[in-house]
Write a protein that holds these residues in place. Structure first.
Motif, PDB file in Angstrom:
ATOM      1  N   ASP A   1      34.527  34.851  41.440  1.00  0.00           N
ATOM      2  CA  ASP A   1      35.197  35.055  40.155  1.00  0.00           C
ATOM      3  C   ASP A   1      34.336  35.841  39.162  1.00  0.00           C
ATOM      4  O   ASP A   1      34.096  35.405  38.043  1.00  0.00           O
ATOM      5  CB  ASP A   1      35.578  33.689  39.556  1.00  0.00           C
ATOM      6  CG  ASP A   1      36.566  33.824  38.407  1.00  0.00           C
ATOM      7  OD1 ASP A   1      37.180  34.895  38.257  1.00  0.00           O
ATOM      8  OD2 ASP A   1      36.706  32.843  37.643  1.00  0.00           O
ATOM      9  N   ARG A   2      33.900  37.052  39.589  1.00  0.00           N
ATOM     10  CA  ARG A   2      33.007  37.776  38.683  1.00  0.00           C
ATOM     11  C   ARG A   2      33.075  39.297  38.781  1.00  0.00           C
ATOM     12  O   ARG A   2      32.524  39.978  37.911  1.00  0.00           O
ATOM     13  CB  ARG A   2      31.567  37.351  38.946  1.00  0.00           C
ATOM     14  CG  ARG A   2      31.025  37.748  40.321  1.00  0.00           C
ATOM     15  CD  ARG A   2      29.632  37.212  40.555  1.00  0.00           C
ATOM     16  NE  ARG A   2      29.075  37.666  41.825  1.00  0.00           N
ATOM     17  CZ  ARG A   2      27.925  37.240  42.340  1.00  0.00           C
ATOM     18  NH1 ARG A   2      27.219  36.335  41.680  1.00  0.00           N
ATOM     19  NH2 ARG A   2      27.497  37.704  43.494  1.00  0.00           N
ATOM     20  N   TYR A   3      33.701  39.854  39.805  1.00  0.00           N
ATOM     21  CA  TYR A   3      33.522  41.284  40.039  1.00  0.00           C
ATOM     22  C   TYR A   3      34.738  42.125  39.668  1.00  0.00           C
ATOM     23  O   TYR A   3      34.660  42.985  38.797  1.00  0.00           O
ATOM     24  CB  TYR A   3      33.137  41.530  41.510  1.00  0.00           C
ATOM     25  CG  TYR A   3      32.813  42.980  41.801  1.00  0.00           C
ATOM     26  CD1 TYR A   3      31.580  43.508  41.471  1.00  0.00           C
ATOM     27  CD2 TYR A   3      33.755  43.818  42.396  1.00  0.00           C
ATOM     28  CE1 TYR A   3      31.278  44.839  41.720  1.00  0.00           C
ATOM     29  CE2 TYR A   3      33.468  45.151  42.645  1.00  0.00           C
ATOM     30  CZ  TYR A   3      32.235  45.646  42.311  1.00  0.00           C
ATOM     31  OH  TYR A   3      31.953  46.968  42.553  1.00  0.00           O
ATOM     32  N   PHE A   4      35.853  41.916  40.330  1.00  0.00           N
ATOM     33  CA  PHE A   4      36.996  42.809  40.154  1.00  0.00           C
ATOM     34  C   PHE A   4      37.722  42.540  38.847  1.00  0.00           C
ATOM     35  O   PHE A   4      37.859  41.399  38.407  1.00  0.00           O
ATOM     36  CB  PHE A   4      37.983  42.648  41.315  1.00  0.00           C
ATOM     37  CG  PHE A   4      37.486  43.221  42.618  1.00  0.00           C
ATOM     38  CD1 PHE A   4      37.453  44.587  42.826  1.00  0.00           C
ATOM     39  CD2 PHE A   4      37.049  42.383  43.632  1.00  0.00           C
ATOM     40  CE1 PHE A   4      36.987  45.115  44.019  1.00  0.00           C
ATOM     41  CE2 PHE A   4      36.597  42.900  44.835  1.00  0.00           C
ATOM     42  CZ  PHE A   4      36.554  44.270  45.028  1.00  0.00           C
ATOM     43  N   GLY A   5      38.201  43.631  38.240  1.00  0.00           N
ATOM     44  CA  GLY A   5      39.086  43.477  37.099  1.00  0.00           C
ATOM     45  C   GLY A   5      40.408  42.885  37.549  1.00  0.00           C
ATOM     46  O   GLY A   5      40.747  42.909  38.734  1.00  0.00           O
TER      47      GLY A   5
ATOM     48  N   ARG B   1      50.167  39.695  34.591  1.00  0.00           N
ATOM     49  CA  ARG B   1      50.881  39.250  35.792  1.00  0.00           C
ATOM     50  C   ARG B   1      50.279  38.000  36.428  1.00  0.00           C
ATOM     51  O   ARG B   1      50.961  37.299  37.173  1.00  0.00           O
ATOM     52  CB  ARG B   1      50.911  40.381  36.820  1.00  0.00           C
ATOM     53  CG  ARG B   1      51.708  41.596  36.405  1.00  0.00           C
ATOM     54  CD  ARG B   1      51.694  42.636  37.525  1.00  0.00           C
ATOM     55  NE  ARG B   1      52.244  42.078  38.761  1.00  0.00           N
ATOM     56  CZ  ARG B   1      51.864  42.454  39.972  1.00  0.00           C
ATOM     57  NH1 ARG B   1      50.919  43.371  40.113  1.00  0.00           N
ATOM     58  NH2 ARG B   1      52.410  41.915  41.045  1.00  0.00           N
ATOM     59  N   PHE B   2      49.002  37.748  36.170  1.00  0.00           N
ATOM     60  CA  PHE B   2      48.324  36.642  36.850  1.00  0.00           C
ATOM     61  C   PHE B   2      47.608  35.769  35.834  1.00  0.00           C
ATOM     62  O   PHE B   2      47.092  36.249  34.828  1.00  0.00           O
ATOM     63  CB  PHE B   2      47.323  37.185  37.873  1.00  0.00           C
ATOM     64  CG  PHE B   2      47.959  37.994  38.971  1.00  0.00           C
ATOM     65  CD1 PHE B   2      48.460  37.387  40.105  1.00  0.00           C
ATOM     66  CD2 PHE B   2      48.102  39.369  38.839  1.00  0.00           C
ATOM     67  CE1 PHE B   2      49.061  38.115  41.104  1.00  0.00           C
ATOM     68  CE2 PHE B   2      48.702  40.122  39.831  1.00  0.00           C
ATOM     69  CZ  PHE B   2      49.187  39.495  40.963  1.00  0.00           C
TER      70      PHE B   2
ATOM     71  N   ALA C   1      43.603  34.146  41.058  1.00  0.00           N
ATOM     72  CA  ALA C   1      44.963  34.327  41.560  1.00  0.00           C
ATOM     73  C   ALA C   1      45.228  35.782  41.932  1.00  0.00           C
ATOM     74  O   ALA C   1      45.834  36.069  42.975  1.00  0.00           O
ATOM     75  CB  ALA C   1      45.968  33.850  40.525  1.00  0.00           C
ATOM     76  N   HIS C   2      44.769  36.706  41.092  1.00  0.00           N
ATOM     77  CA  HIS C   2      44.991  38.121  41.379  1.00  0.00           C
ATOM     78  C   HIS C   2      44.224  38.538  42.634  1.00  0.00           C
ATOM     79  O   HIS C   2      44.743  39.265  43.490  1.00  0.00           O
ATOM     80  CB  HIS C   2      44.570  38.972  40.184  1.00  0.00           C
ATOM     81  CG  HIS C   2      45.080  40.378  40.245  1.00  0.00           C
ATOM     82  ND1 HIS C   2      44.932  41.267  39.208  1.00  0.00           N
ATOM     83  CD2 HIS C   2      45.738  41.062  41.231  1.00  0.00           C
ATOM     84  CE1 HIS C   2      45.472  42.425  39.540  1.00  0.00           C
ATOM     85  NE2 HIS C   2      45.964  42.326  40.775  1.00  0.00           N
ATOM     86  N   ASN C   3      43.003  38.078  42.796  1.00  0.00           N
ATOM     87  CA  ASN C   3      42.213  38.449  43.959  1.00  0.00           C
ATOM     88  C   ASN C   3      42.797  37.890  45.257  1.00  0.00           C
ATOM     89  O   ASN C   3      42.786  38.564  46.292  1.00  0.00           O
ATOM     90  CB  ASN C   3      40.764  37.999  43.790  1.00  0.00           C
ATOM     91  CG  ASN C   3      39.954  38.984  42.989  1.00  0.00           C
ATOM     92  OD1 ASN C   3      40.160  40.188  43.083  1.00  0.00           O
ATOM     93  ND2 ASN C   3      39.029  38.485  42.181  1.00  0.00           N
ATOM     94  N   LEU C   4      43.307  36.671  45.234  1.00  0.00           N
ATOM     95  CA  LEU C   4      43.959  36.120  46.425  1.00  0.00           C
ATOM     96  C   LEU C   4      45.195  36.939  46.789  1.00  0.00           C
ATOM     97  O   LEU C   4      45.456  37.200  47.972  1.00  0.00           O
ATOM     98  CB  LEU C   4      44.350  34.660  46.191  1.00  0.00           C
ATOM     99  CG  LEU C   4      43.204  33.651  46.153  1.00  0.00           C
ATOM    100  CD1 LEU C   4      43.720  32.274  45.747  1.00  0.00           C
ATOM    101  CD2 LEU C   4      42.475  33.589  47.500  1.00  0.00           C
TER     102      LEU C   4
END
Length: 344
Positions: free
Chosen positions: A299-303, A308-309, A314-317
């Motif tokens: 929970d630290r890298y991708f924007g 939407r999430f 949740a967005h990364n999954l």
């Protein structure tokens, strides 16, 4: 710091991307961008395009990246290819720092169109041909890169990191599915390194109004890597009409066939390249799925899209599931992919 910028209007770029802060500088009184959704050329007053792109460079890129950009673009220009070039500051440097220590650079503005999806085989064919011209031009380049992103496409390492990060719940189940797919992947990892762009999403390619490829943009990712990584990542992006935010992906063979045909007309594939490229999309989709899934735990890298999430997790999954779906689609169509690479 850059004398040619004096007297020019500078405004934030409407379509600046996700990493570097970007402005355009043009004639005095430059107005906004023309066209919709960033797909048209940036223009100013009187219909004139800007003259320069001004960027505050993300700290993820070491300042030495500018030596790499200068070496590669000088080589491309020497081969007669269009390319943005760095504008040297008044002290002769390729970049400058502000009082806060941030790195800034100025490059030529290349007029043309930016696309954010490959909406037709014609665009895919032009994109393939443009990338092939770039690869052919740098075949004889001799340059040792100063800015190196160690392990950027070490797929096995990404899988190890995912396995170590994943704990329980939905994320662990998804991680296990990704790891199982990787264990049964049957491609090759022994292709030689060559000069590559490193991030061939379609918005990093510049096109004319007539649809011809002009040049590659966003050159911070230039590196030595294998052609299957370079083109596998490009095709993963170009040939998935659903995009990275859909859990049910589709690999578009029509777009793929056009991209391959455009590339092959300029720079034919060797036998080993064809063999490696047949499994390249699956590999890179699994690699990105692993990275998204790992970030669901860390929970630290991708924007992430907070509209939407509810969380980055949740967005990364969601994105990890989409890339796993794309990898499975590429595996199902591996025979057709191989046939098209062979010229079938």
């Amino acid at each position: 710091m850059w004398a040619p910028l004096r007297g020019l209007a500078v405004r934030r770029c409407d379509d600046e991307g996700l990493i570097n802060g970007t402005w355009v500088a043009g004639a005095a009184g430059a107005a906004g961008a023309a066209g919709a959704a960033g797909e048209a050329d940036e223009v100013g007053a009187g219909g004139e395009p800007p003259r320069f792109v001004v960027q505050r460079v993300s700290p993820i890129f070491a300042p030495e990246v500018h030596d790499d950009i200068e070496a590669v673009t000088a080589h491309l220009a020497g081969r007669g290819l269009a390319t943005p070039r760095l504008l040297r500051a008044e002290d002769g440097a390729l970049y400058a720092r502000d009082s806060a220590g941030a790195v800034w650079r100025v490059m030529d503005f290349i007029p043309g169109r930016t696309h954010h999806r490959v909406g037709s085989p014609a665009l895919a064919r032009a994109a393939g041909a443009l990338v092939a011209r770039f690869h052919r031009a740098v075949d004889d380049l001799e340059h040792a890169y100063r800015h190196v992103r160690a392990g950027a496409h070490d797929t096995a390492l990404h899988m190890e990191r995912l396995d170590g990060a994943a704990t329980g719940g939905e994320g662990r189940r998804l991680a296990d599915a990704i790891l199982d797919a990787w264990r049964t992947w049957q491609g090759r990892l022994d292709m030689p390194l060559r000069h590559c762009h490193g991030d061939l999403k379609i918005s990093n390619l510049r096109f004319s109004d007539a649809g011809e490829g002009i040049c590659l943009l966003d050159l911070d990712t230039l590196a030595l890597q294998s052609i299957d990584v370079e083109l596998g990542d490009a095709w993963r992006s170009w040939c998935n009409p659903a995009g990275e935010d859909a859990t049910e992906a589709r690999f578009d063979l029509e777009i793929f066939a056009a991209a391959v045909a455009g590339y092959r007309e300029v720079r034919p594939f060797g036998a080993q390249e064809r063999e490696a490229l047949a499994d390249a999309v699956e590999r890179i989709a699994l690699e990105l799925a692993a990275r998204f899934c790992r970030d669901a735990f860390e929970d630290r890298y991708f924007g992430w899209d907070a509209v939407r999430f509810s969380t980055r997790v949740a967005h990364n999954l969601h994105r990890a599931a989409g890339q796993l779906s794309l990898a499975r689609a590429a595996r199902r169509q591996r025979g057709e992919i191989a046939r098209l690479l062979a010229g079938g």
